[in-house]
Write an enzyme that holds these catalytic residues in place. Sequence first.
Site, PDB file in Angstrom:
ATOM      1  N   CYS A 117      10.881 -77.497  20.246  1.00 56.99           N
ATOM      2  CA  CYS A 117       9.713 -77.895  21.024  1.00 56.99           C
ATOM      3  C   CYS A 117       8.555 -76.939  20.735  1.00 56.99           C
ATOM      4  O   CYS A 117       8.745 -75.734  20.661  1.00 56.99           O
ATOM      5  CB  CYS A 117       9.937 -77.913  22.536  1.00 56.99           C
ATOM      6  SG  CYS A 117      11.169 -79.088  23.083  1.00 56.99           S
ATOM      7  N   ARG A 142       8.669 -77.400  14.849  1.00 51.27           N
ATOM      8  CA  ARG A 142       9.571 -76.961  15.910  1.00 51.27           C
ATOM      9  C   ARG A 142      10.332 -78.119  16.555  1.00 51.27           C
ATOM     10  O   ARG A 142      11.308 -77.903  17.283  1.00 51.27           O
ATOM     11  CB  ARG A 142       8.779 -76.236  17.009  1.00 51.27           C
ATOM     12  CG  ARG A 142       8.068 -75.003  16.525  1.00 51.27           C
ATOM     13  CD  ARG A 142       7.317 -74.345  17.655  1.00 51.27           C
ATOM     14  NE  ARG A 142       8.218 -73.873  18.680  1.00 51.27           N
ATOM     15  CZ  ARG A 142       8.847 -72.721  18.654  1.00 51.27           C
ATOM     16  NH1 ARG A 142       8.680 -71.919  17.637  1.00 51.27           N
ATOM     17  NH2 ARG A 142       9.644 -72.365  19.624  1.00 51.27           N
ATOM     18  N   TRP A 187      11.722 -81.526  20.799  1.00 47.88           N
ATOM     19  CA  TRP A 187      13.055 -81.618  20.187  1.00 47.88           C
ATOM     20  C   TRP A 187      13.994 -81.843  21.363  1.00 47.88           C
ATOM     21  O   TRP A 187      14.210 -80.943  22.174  1.00 47.88           O
ATOM     22  CB  TRP A 187      13.392 -80.321  19.445  1.00 47.88           C
ATOM     23  CG  TRP A 187      14.674 -80.381  18.680  1.00 47.88           C
ATOM     24  CD1 TRP A 187      14.839 -80.867  17.415  1.00 47.88           C
ATOM     25  CD2 TRP A 187      15.963 -79.925  19.113  1.00 47.88           C
ATOM     26  NE1 TRP A 187      16.157 -80.751  17.037  1.00 47.88           N
ATOM     27  CE2 TRP A 187      16.873 -80.180  18.059  1.00 47.88           C
ATOM     28  CE3 TRP A 187      16.443 -79.350  20.281  1.00 47.88           C
ATOM     29  CZ2 TRP A 187      18.222 -79.873  18.143  1.00 47.88           C
ATOM     30  CZ3 TRP A 187      17.790 -79.034  20.369  1.00 47.88           C
ATOM     31  CH2 TRP A 187      18.660 -79.296  19.304  1.00 47.88           C
ATOM     32  N   ASN A 233       9.302 -75.762  26.887  1.00 47.52           N
ATOM     33  CA  ASN A 233      10.198 -75.573  25.745  1.00 47.52           C
ATOM     34  C   ASN A 233      11.393 -74.791  26.269  1.00 47.52           C
ATOM     35  O   ASN A 233      11.209 -73.724  26.852  1.00 47.52           O
ATOM     36  CB  ASN A 233       9.440 -74.768  24.663  1.00 47.52           C
ATOM     37  CG  ASN A 233      10.343 -74.261  23.559  1.00 47.52           C
ATOM     38  OD1 ASN A 233      11.388 -74.836  23.298  1.00 47.52           O
ATOM     39  ND2 ASN A 233       9.930 -73.188  22.908  1.00 47.52           N
ATOM     40  N   GLY A 234      12.604 -75.335  26.106  1.00 42.90           N
ATOM     41  CA  GLY A 234      13.786 -74.605  26.587  1.00 42.90           C
ATOM     42  C   GLY A 234      14.703 -75.530  27.368  1.00 42.90           C
ATOM     43  O   GLY A 234      14.566 -76.759  27.311  1.00 42.90           O
ATOM     44  N   GLU A 239      24.922 -72.216   0.570  1.00 45.21           N
ATOM     45  CA  GLU A 239      23.498 -72.448   0.845  1.00 45.21           C
ATOM     46  C   GLU A 239      22.999 -73.700   0.105  1.00 45.21           C
ATOM     47  O   GLU A 239      22.233 -74.493   0.658  1.00 45.21           O
ATOM     48  CB  GLU A 239      22.704 -71.192   0.451  1.00 45.21           C
ATOM     49  CG  GLU A 239      21.194 -71.299   0.540  1.00 45.21           C
ATOM     50  CD  GLU A 239      20.649 -71.598   1.932  1.00 45.21           C
ATOM     51  OE1 GLU A 239      21.411 -71.583   2.913  1.00 45.21           O
ATOM     52  OE2 GLU A 239      19.442 -71.896   2.023  1.00 45.21           O
ATOM     53  N   LYS A 287      21.389 -76.953   1.911  1.00 40.10           N
ATOM     54  CA  LYS A 287      20.053 -77.481   1.581  1.00 40.10           C
ATOM     55  C   LYS A 287      20.127 -78.979   1.323  1.00 40.10           C
ATOM     56  O   LYS A 287      19.289 -79.739   1.785  1.00 40.10           O
ATOM     57  CB  LYS A 287      19.465 -76.802   0.337  1.00 40.10           C
ATOM     58  CG  LYS A 287      18.953 -75.410   0.487  1.00 40.10           C
ATOM     59  CD  LYS A 287      17.683 -75.250   1.291  1.00 40.10           C
ATOM     60  CE  LYS A 287      17.991 -75.075   2.750  1.00 40.10           C
ATOM     61  NZ  LYS A 287      18.204 -73.766   3.268  1.00 40.10           N
ATOM     62  N   GLU A 298      20.953 -81.045   4.661  1.00 38.00           N
ATOM     63  CA  GLU A 298      19.974 -81.074   5.752  1.00 38.00           C
ATOM     64  C   GLU A 298      18.732 -81.901   5.425  1.00 38.00           C
ATOM     65  O   GLU A 298      18.104 -82.439   6.326  1.00 38.00           O
ATOM     66  CB  GLU A 298      19.596 -79.676   6.221  1.00 38.00           C
ATOM     67  CG  GLU A 298      18.826 -78.842   5.245  1.00 38.00           C
ATOM     68  CD  GLU A 298      18.539 -77.444   5.770  1.00 38.00           C
ATOM     69  OE1 GLU A 298      18.416 -77.263   6.974  1.00 38.00           O
ATOM     70  OE2 GLU A 298      18.451 -76.523   4.928  1.00 38.00           O
ATOM     71  N   HIS A 352      42.986 -75.734  -3.609  1.00 40.91           N
ATOM     72  CA  HIS A 352      43.741 -75.728  -2.354  1.00 40.91           C
ATOM     73  C   HIS A 352      43.315 -76.886  -1.445  1.00 40.91           C
ATOM     74  O   HIS A 352      43.545 -76.833  -0.245  1.00 40.91           O
ATOM     75  CB  HIS A 352      43.557 -74.391  -1.635  1.00 40.91           C
ATOM     76  CG  HIS A 352      44.068 -73.240  -2.442  1.00 40.91           C
ATOM     77  ND1 HIS A 352      45.406 -72.968  -2.597  1.00 40.91           N
ATOM     78  CD2 HIS A 352      43.408 -72.324  -3.189  1.00 40.91           C
ATOM     79  CE1 HIS A 352      45.551 -71.918  -3.383  1.00 40.91           C
ATOM     80  NE2 HIS A 352      44.352 -71.515  -3.759  1.00 40.91           N
ATOM     81  N   LYS A 383      12.844 -76.145  13.388  1.00 44.97           N
ATOM     82  CA  LYS A 383      12.744 -74.919  12.605  1.00 44.97           C
ATOM     83  C   LYS A 383      13.344 -73.723  13.317  1.00 44.97           C
ATOM     84  O   LYS A 383      13.987 -72.894  12.709  1.00 44.97           O
ATOM     85  CB  LYS A 383      11.273 -74.661  12.287  1.00 44.97           C
ATOM     86  CG  LYS A 383      11.010 -73.442  11.422  1.00 44.97           C
ATOM     87  CD  LYS A 383      11.483 -73.676  10.016  1.00 44.97           C
ATOM     88  CE  LYS A 383      11.325 -72.477   9.128  1.00 44.97           C
ATOM     89  NZ  LYS A 383      12.226 -72.563   7.965  1.00 44.97           N
TER      90      LYS A 383
HETATM   91  C1  F6R Z   1      18.554 -74.070   7.141  1.00 47.00           C
HETATM   92  C2  F6R Z   1      17.890 -73.439   8.259  1.00 47.00           C
HETATM   93  C3  F6R Z   1      18.713 -73.016   9.422  1.00 47.00           C
HETATM   94  C4  F6R Z   1      18.276 -71.604   9.850  1.00 47.00           C
HETATM   95  C5  F6R Z   1      19.021 -71.202  11.142  1.00 47.00           C
HETATM   96  C6  F6R Z   1      18.696 -69.787  11.545  1.00 47.00           C
HETATM   97  O1  F6R Z   1      17.655 -74.379   6.129  1.00 47.00           O
HETATM   98  O2  F6R Z   1      16.711 -73.259   8.256  1.00 47.00           O
HETATM   99  O3  F6R Z   1      20.064 -73.074   9.147  1.00 47.00           O
HETATM  100  O4  F6R Z   1      18.590 -70.722   8.820  1.00 47.00           O
HETATM  101  O5  F6R Z   1      18.652 -72.077  12.168  1.00 47.00           O
HETATM  102  O6  F6R Z   1      17.349 -69.616  11.785  1.00 47.00           O
HETATM  103  P1  F6R Z   1      16.686 -68.196  11.822  1.00 47.00           P
HETATM  104  O7  F6R Z   1      16.817 -67.588  10.476  1.00 47.00           O
HETATM  105  O8  F6R Z   1      15.266 -68.458  12.206  1.00 47.00           O
HETATM  106  O9  F6R Z   1      17.426 -67.396  12.857  1.00 47.00           O
END
Ligand code: F6R
Length: 615
Positions: A2, A27, A75, A101-102, A488, A492, A495, A511, A610
Amino acid sequence: MCGIVGYIGHREAYPIIIEGLKRLEYRGYDSAGIALYDGTNLKVSKTKGKVADLEQRVADEISTNANLGIGHTRWATHGIPNDLNAHPHYSNSGNLVIIHNGIIENYDSLRKELISRGYTFKSETDTEVLINLIEDVKIKEDVKLGKAVQIALNQVVGAYSIAVFDKTKPGEIVIARLGSPLAVGIGENEFFIASDASPFIEYTKNAVYLEDEEMAIIRAGKDIKIRKIKDDSLVDPYVQELQMNLEQIEKGGYDHFMLKEIFEQPNAIKDTYRGRLLAKKGIIKMSGVDDNIEKFLNANRIVIVACGTSWHAGLVAEYIFEDLARIPVEVEYASEFRYRNPVITNKDVVIAISQSGETADTLAAIKLAKANGAFVFGVCNVVGSSIARETNAGAYTHAGPEIGVASTKAFTTQITVLSLIALKLAKAKGAISNSDYRYHLQELELIPEKVTKALTSDTHIKAVADTYKEARNCLYLGRGYNFPVALEGALKLKEISYIHAEGYPAAEMKHGPIALIDEQMPVIVIATKKGHYDKVVSNIQEIKSRKGKIIGIVTEGDTHVKELADHVIEVPETLEPLSPLLTTIPLQLLSYHIAVMLGKNVDQPRNLAKSVTVE
Ligand code: F6R
């Protein structure tokens, strides 16, 4: 999680709020809303969908001369994304308006209590409960809005950042924060309110960040008054000068923030080590580590806590700390760590990694570690963020704002910071020879130019993406330092393209995951020259025998994997501990191009936000 934005002053509020919401859309983006008040007329408009949908909806009906406004991009937590659940919400009298927000955890019992006293609710949200609680207090106690907010928040369990105004008292916005960020931009006789400073960067460079359990009453033309929510004591506002500029938060000619941020990595990595890495002199300067070097050197172990991509950077750090500095490391999901009653003592150093510095689970893990006596070191990107403030010491990544929801430059700059720390400790401990140490420093200094070279494969990677864009599943394999890169890479892809992908240590394939391999399955294998090359080549043979499609990420000039793989993508050669900084680049680009080809919204993938400020 949010985004909230607000304005009070002498300008027209609408353009500030709507542009601010666009900047905060990273956000959360399942619904958006705005409330504008010109002292007589209150206009509220909200809709399921993006800020662009809101903009379309309000085009004809919004009053343009309001100097007070609040806006929200959501969100969803309580209640599905729809027009009714979108913010702002009103109190039953229609006088009080809120954005939030929260999560209010005890909203259900508060709601039942309010219903028993005759309140009704239009939405399923915890926010509508909160605004009616504030109204209830205001009427019962016969107090002004600020006092009512304070009393109500003392009855609330959960996390929030809120902005509230009362239409019977024009010219005032009340804000408060616990667990979710809130910044106030201070202009000439005007104030800007936002979840981060990006909405007001072109208006003022002066900002105050509210701390947890603080609230403020903001009146145009007056000073900001900050108080503690619990005991009402006054707090001196600490005005910070913002470093961010407008260019950094715009796309700069790229189609997406994600692509811009991928291509920013050479400079971002340089900015991360600038002033810290003095390769020629053989020196690494990091005040947060220098000032606490004994704590690091005397620690029994380092425990790394993080989530998502930052957790993957933590895994790379585990390899590098153990390999080079010979310090035992454990890497934990912050969300597990905080609830599993971990054994933590004052002999542990905890490193918390977070791009946003606001991730609720990471923040809670830090608090737990501190309560158990550990020294907590933060690796954050966002300056002044909650995690940066909560930790005992730390190092910023200096990657610049990361706006694309999929983390890219945050990952490589986190690895850069963690490599610097590991090398510094390795040297201080005498765990690395002087020549090896200097060699690593020189190689680290060359990484930005090697990343630039890796980025030149973009067109080739686009062609590979075109071949595999219809895949329903993908496997990513790597060993050693490149196992976390495989994780990772898979994250990517899933997501932003919604293709199912899994990362595995290459040798674990037999395995279980090997059962998945057939001619439909693309397998991305990181097979750089120095990283257990022969073993990985054997794994490639095993995939080939089962007709899997192989995309090899190889060292420049490699011929062997080329003979076996369906496609290879080259990266420049470097030392193994630094190789994740290069091998991750083609994986970011591959995901990006596949997602774009599939028509996905790469900067705002579905269901994601984010910064995850709720648990
Ligand atoms: C993936 C991504 C999330 C963040 C995770 C932690 O691309 O962006 O998995 O890495 O939510 O976020 P931070 O680093 O802001 O604590």
